[in-house]
Design an enzyme around this catalytic site. Structure first.
Site, short mmCIF file in Angstrom:
data_model
loop_
_atom_site.label_atom_id
_atom_site.label_comp_id
_atom_site.label_asym_id
_atom_site.label_seq_id
_atom_site.Cartn_x
_atom_site.Cartn_y
_atom_site.Cartn_z
N ASP A 104 3.75 1.24 5.04
CA ASP A 104 2.31 1.00 4.85
C ASP A 104 1.69 0.44 6.14
O ASP A 104 2.39 -0.15 6.96
CB ASP A 104 2.18 -0.04 3.74
CG ASP A 104 0.84 0.03 3.03
OD1 ASP A 104 0.71 -0.63 1.99
OD2 ASP A 104 -0.06 0.73 3.51
N GLU A 140 -5.09 6.45 5.38
CA GLU A 140 -5.81 5.46 4.57
C GLU A 140 -7.21 5.24 5.13
O GLU A 140 -7.45 5.49 6.30
CB GLU A 140 -5.11 4.11 4.63
CG GLU A 140 -3.67 4.08 4.22
CD GLU A 140 -3.15 2.65 4.23
OE1 GLU A 140 -2.99 2.08 5.32
OE2 GLU A 140 -2.93 2.12 3.14
N ASN A 164 2.99 -1.56 -4.28
CA ASN A 164 3.19 -2.33 -3.04
C ASN A 164 4.26 -3.40 -3.23
O ASN A 164 4.24 -4.14 -4.21
CB ASN A 164 1.89 -3.02 -2.64
CG ASN A 164 0.85 -2.01 -2.20
OD1 ASN A 164 0.90 -1.52 -1.08
ND2 ASN A 164 -0.06 -1.67 -3.10
P1 C2E Z 1 -3.06 -1.73 1.17
O1 C2E Z 1 -1.75 -1.48 0.54
O2 C2E Z 1 -3.26 -1.20 2.55
O3 C2E Z 1 -4.12 -1.16 0.17
C1 C2E Z 1 -5.27 -0.51 0.54
C2 C2E Z 1 -6.41 -1.48 0.62
O4 C2E Z 1 -7.47 -0.86 1.31
C3 C2E Z 1 -6.96 -1.84 -0.75
O5 C2E Z 1 -7.47 -3.17 -0.67
C4 C2E Z 1 -8.10 -0.87 -0.91
O6 C2E Z 1 -9.11 -1.32 -1.77
C5 C2E Z 1 -8.60 -0.78 0.50
N1 C2E Z 1 -9.23 0.50 0.75
C6 C2E Z 1 -8.96 1.68 0.18
N2 C2E Z 1 -9.72 2.65 0.67
C7 C2E Z 1 -10.49 2.09 1.62
C8 C2E Z 1 -11.50 2.59 2.48
O7 C2E Z 1 -11.85 3.78 2.51
N3 C2E Z 1 -12.08 1.70 3.35
C9 C2E Z 1 -11.72 0.38 3.36
N4 C2E Z 1 -12.36 -0.42 4.22
N5 C2E Z 1 -10.78 -0.11 2.55
C10 C2E Z 1 -10.17 0.73 1.69
P2 C2E Z 1 -7.01 -4.26 -1.70
O8 C2E Z 1 -6.91 -3.67 -3.06
O9 C2E Z 1 -7.90 -5.42 -1.46
O10 C2E Z 1 -5.56 -4.60 -1.24
C11 C2E Z 1 -5.33 -5.29 -0.05
C12 C2E Z 1 -3.87 -5.36 0.24
O11 C2E Z 1 -3.21 -6.22 -0.70
C13 C2E Z 1 -3.15 -4.04 0.08
O12 C2E Z 1 -3.36 -3.29 1.21
C14 C2E Z 1 -1.73 -4.50 -0.10
O13 C2E Z 1 -1.14 -4.78 1.13
C15 C2E Z 1 -1.88 -5.79 -0.85
N6 C2E Z 1 -1.60 -5.55 -2.28
C16 C2E Z 1 -2.40 -5.06 -3.23
N7 C2E Z 1 -1.77 -5.02 -4.42
C17 C2E Z 1 -0.52 -5.50 -4.22
C18 C2E Z 1 0.62 -5.70 -5.06
O14 C2E Z 1 0.63 -5.40 -6.24
N8 C2E Z 1 1.73 -6.27 -4.48
C19 C2E Z 1 1.77 -6.58 -3.16
N9 C2E Z 1 2.88 -7.10 -2.65
N10 C2E Z 1 0.73 -6.37 -2.34
C20 C2E Z 1 -0.41 -5.84 -2.86
CA CA Z 2 -0.38 -0.07 0.16
CA CA Z 3 -2.26 0.17 3.84
#
Ligand code: C2E
Ligand code: CA
Ligand code: CA
Length: 590
Positions: free
Chosen positions: A489, A546, A427
């Site tokens: 995304d 997703e 990301n």
């Molecule tokens: P994202 O890129 O949309 O990542 C998917 C998020 O949805 C992840 O939350 C994941 O745990 C969650 N998810 C996956 N499958 C499901 C599902 O079936 N149901 C539900 N309700 N949720 C699901 P996470 O890990 O908390 O990440 C949140 C956001 O934080 C990510 O959304 C992304 O935008 C950001 N992010 C995470 N890691 C990075 C990174 O290394 N760099 C940057 N810039 N942003 C990051």
């Molecule tokens: Ca993502």
């Molecule tokens: Ca996403």
């Protein structure tokens, strides 16, 4: 069957057999006939009847009559004679074009020469028919009606797409994209003496919990009720939008009398009485966050600030809060966390978790998405929502992304060497793709790690592209030139339209989980995912769904030909060890 009808046309037998048994009825056809010769008109009507049409018609001969008929009548077809006393077919054609109608227009004449025919077609007539060759009439009409119908369907599809791109399908309110345009327009229209514009957001307490406890249908009903009440009770509101699944945003003019407190109070009246979600009465508790326009904050910044203020109001249990820059990063908790984050990046407290992505056609795991976590010494494992905002509003997002990129590259390499062969998604933040040095930087890092950029998908959210899409576009193109794949995304969260996708230099579209999780229950969601899929396939892009949380959703996505799926039903994000063990048990690779 049609043949029988034709033969029986006009006779009593037809009427008899119609009432006796349900044989197909003649097709109704409303014809606007511009013809001065009664005998010619009758011949034409006979021909149409014989062709299986039940004709209702009106016949006119003057320009004034035709003009009126086009305005007030409802027509399926216009047939005009080429030469009329004091009026003519070409003029009639012009009137038809001015009317904006899209129905077949046929020109008839006893004497049409080739040049006239060409002129008529150029002028927009659909066909011309010689009066002595009336056999051509019915086939021509059938063809033109079919084509007009096809044009109508295309138009209505495009209108629907347009509507979906700019509106929330549930409340039919403007979505974030349209709202921001409306705010920009209001900013442009206001003059310095006018007072300021205010964006106000009612943030409803425990709303995410409500969202997960009520059914989708009840939630939708609730959203519509809230929208209606806000409209009713907020006098002077310029526009109301549903900017995301949980959030309404309203735009108010803040003239001298209407101070922000009054704006907040009027919004809060929408929550004075409970909402009825049968059989319950739901008492909602809201706080209002507001941001006032200033020359430094464009519409998107204003909206973001209003959201920050709404959060603040909620956290402090105040009825409302007005955004102030000084407060944004300065809450003591945030400031402390921000200070620690700097050291955490350097000191190895960050870690990546990996969430598998399934290729639906083959059942293989082809990819994992790297998601950052902060293993905080006192607070435990922090999810990105706790600290990414802070990193993004300070410069720390730059070293944070650098850390993520390095960690992802070396993990990929290690897995690759031990036979766990999957692509990896990383990301990026808005700051990265607005930075003209970033593509060169990450390409250089790839080289130093000795990895193939083609095995990495760089994910950027829709909104980060929209922030300054020219810079973003350039940067995305450069990333692809270096061999990386790029994905948009959270697609569908309201910033861009399907037609915008056409111009985006991306390989994959990740449809936001809001449209996926309830795809089995919500036909709207299914329609949207299907539309994105259709569009994406036409453009040679892949679609990743997703938030796949059930076998049912997975099955539907497979049935409609979605390429890839990600979600808790397949696997939650897993720590490094757990991910390696999980992957070892799967069919991997492309
Ligand atoms: P994202 O890129 O949309 O990542 C998917 C998020 O949805 C992840 O939350 C994941 O745990 C969650 N998810 C996956 N499958 C499901 C599902 O079936 N149901 C539900 N309700 N949720 C699901 P996470 O890990 O908390 O990440 C949140 C956001 O934080 C990510 O959304 C992304 O935008 C950001 N992010 C995470 N890691 C990075 C990174 O290394 N760099 C940057 N810039 N942003 C990051
Ligand atoms: Ca993502
Ligand atoms: Ca996403």
């Amino acid at each position: 069957m049609r043949y029988r009808l034709q033969a029986a046309a006009d006779s009593a037998e037809l009427r008899l057999s119609r009432s006796a048994q349900a044989i197909p009825v003649a097709t109704p056809l409303r014809v606007l006939l511009v013809e001065d010769t009664l005998a010619d008109a009758e011949l034409l009507l006979m021909e149409l009847k014989r062709g299986g049409y039940e004709v209702s018609y009106e016949r006119y001969t003057t320009e004034a009559e035709v003009r009126l008929a086009l305005k007030v009548g409802t027509w399926d077809l216009i047939v005009s004679d080429y030469s009329l006393p004091g009026f003519d077919g070409m003029r009639c054609l012009q009137l038809y074009r001015e009317s904006g109608l899209d129905i077949p227009f046929l020109l008839m004449s006893g004497t049409v020469g080739e040049e006239i025919a060409v002129e008529a077609m150029k002028g927009g007539a659909h066909d011309y028919i010689m009066k002595d060759r009336l056999v051509r009439l019915v086939p021509a009409i059938k063809r033109e009606l079919r084509e007009a119908e096809a044009r109508r369907e295309r138009r209505s599809f495009m209108e629907q797409m347009e509507f979906i791109a700019y509106h929330d399908p549930v409340t039919r309110l403007p979505n974030q994209r349209l709202f921001l345009q409306e705010v920009e327009q209001a900013i442009r229209k206001s003059s310095p003496g006018d007072g300021q514009l205010v964006i106000a957001i009612p943030e409803i307490a425990k709303f995410k919990e409500i969202r997960t406890t009520v059914t989708q249908a009840d939630y939708d009903t609730l959203m519509r009720q809230i929208a209606d009440r806000i409209w009713l009770r907020c006098e002077g509101m310029l526009t109301l939008s549903r900017v995301d699944d949980y959030t309404f945003a309203a735009l108010f003019p803040a003239d001298k009398e209407a101070d922000p407190a009054a704006v907040a109070r009027s919004l809060l009246t929408a929550f004075d009485e409970p909402y009825e979600i049968d059989p319950f009465l739901l008492h909602l508790d809201a706080s209002v966050g507001m941001a006032v326009h200033s020359p430094e904050t464009p519409a998107a910044g204003m909206l973001r600030n209003a959201m920050v203020a709404a959060n603040q109001a909620q956290e402090k249990h105040q009825p409302y809060a007005l955004y102030s820059m000084a407060e944004d990063l300065s809450s003591p908790g945030n400031l402390a966390l921000l200070g620690q984050l700097r050291d955490a990046i350097r000191g190895g407290e960050l870690e990546l978790h990996y969430q598998p992505i399934l290729e639906l056609g083959t059942g293989r795991i082809t990819e994992v998405e790297a998601l950052v976590r902060w293993n905080h010494p006192e607070l435990g494992l922090l999810q990105p929502e706790k600290f990414l905002g802070l990193a993004e509003s300070s410069n720390l997002i730059i070293p944070l992304t650098a850390w993520v990129v390095d960690a992802a590259f070396s993990q990929w390499r290690q897995w690759h060497e031990s036979g766990l062969d999957v692509d990896m998604a990383i990301n990026l933040s808005v700051r990265n793709i607005q930075d003209r040095a970033f593509a060169g930087y990450i390409a250089q890092r790839a080289k130093e790690h000795g990895i193939d950029p083609g095995r990495f998908v760089l994910e950027v959210t829709e909104s980060s592209i929209m922030t300054d899409h020219e810079v973003a576009n350039d940067e995305l193109m450069r990333l692809r030139e270096f061999g990386f794949k790029v994905a948009v995304d959270d697609f569908g969260t309201g910033h861009s339209s399907l037609s915008y996708l056409q111009r985006l230099p991306v390989d994959d579209i990740k449809v936001d989980r809001n449209f996926v999780t309830r795809i089995g229950e919500n036909p709207q969601d299914l329609a949207i995912v299907n539309a994105v899929l259709g569009f994406a396939k036409g453009l040679g892009k892949r679609v990743v769904a997703e938030g796949v949380e059930s076998g049912e959703a997975l099955g539907i996505l497979r049935d409609i030909g979605c390429h890839l799926a990600q979600g808790y039903h397949i696997s939650r994000p897993l720590g490094r060890e757990a991910a390696a063990q999980w992957l070892a048990k799967q069919k991997l690779g492309r």
